[in-house]
Write an enzyme that holds these catalytic residues in place. Sequence first.
Site, short mmCIF file in Angstrom:
data_model
loop_
_atom_site.label_atom_id
_atom_site.label_comp_id
_atom_site.label_asym_id
_atom_site.label_seq_id
_atom_site.Cartn_x
_atom_site.Cartn_y
_atom_site.Cartn_z
N ASP A 113 -5.99 -12.35 2.99
CA ASP A 113 -5.20 -11.69 1.95
C ASP A 113 -4.86 -12.71 0.85
OD1 ASP A 113 -3.05 -8.98 2.12
OD2 ASP A 113 -2.81 -10.48 0.58
N ASN A 132 -0.56 0.41 6.34
CA ASN A 132 0.25 1.29 5.50
C ASN A 132 -0.56 2.49 5.02
OD1 ASN A 132 2.40 -0.58 5.63
ND2 ASN A 132 1.53 -1.77 3.95
N GLN A 182 1.65 1.44 0.83
CA GLN A 182 0.22 1.24 0.55
C GLN A 182 0.02 1.05 -0.95
OE1 GLN A 182 -2.40 4.42 1.87
NE2 GLN A 182 -4.23 3.13 1.63
N HIS A 223 -7.06 -0.24 5.29
CA HIS A 223 -7.11 -1.64 5.72
C HIS A 223 -6.01 -1.89 6.75
CE1 HIS A 223 -4.61 -1.37 2.11
NE2 HIS A 223 -3.85 -2.32 2.65
N HIS A 262 -3.58 -4.93 8.22
CA HIS A 262 -3.08 -6.30 8.03
C HIS A 262 -2.94 -6.96 9.39
CE1 HIS A 262 -1.45 -5.80 3.83
NE2 HIS A 262 -1.45 -4.54 4.19
#
Length: 137
Positions: free
Chosen positions: A32, A88, A95, A101, A103
């Site tokens: 990230d 999210n 989100q 995706h 995390h």
Amino acid sequence: MREENCIFCKIANGEIPSKTLYEDERFRVILDLGPAAKGHSLILPKEHFADLYELPDEWAADAMKLARKMAVQIRGRLGADGLNIIQNNGEVAGQTVFHFHMHLIPRYENDGQKIGWEAGSPSAEELEAVREQILGA
Ligand code: 5GP
Ligand code: ZN
């Protein structure tokens, strides 16, 4: 299917460079750009699914297996003391990129991060009403 203006479609398929940790036919795992902690990673499917609701079962199963594999590697290599998996769905849930995706956020003693929520205190009756609402009972 990819979506034309989706940044994660482009990253997942290598059109935009990323700090890639892992890649296979279905997924790319990247660091990230705005990490909550050292090693904060994102699991991106190479096809476009906006969120969990659009994610097919087989992809969901593979994503979770991959999350586990990466979690083990990240803990082993970075010495993380714990890990949050966050995923999210929807703006209201935080989100910001509307391509599914997950995390993976390694956690370290005294890392100063706060990931959580304010706990409610429903009565047993209120909990039962919610249960019945979800079940359609
Ligand atoms: P969300 O809030 O949608 O669950 O998470 C989006 C995440 O994507 C954020 O943690 C943000 O830092 C990360 N992100 C957004 N754009 C990029 C990018 O171009 N590259 C990378 N590596 N991460 C990104
Ligand atoms: Zn996409």
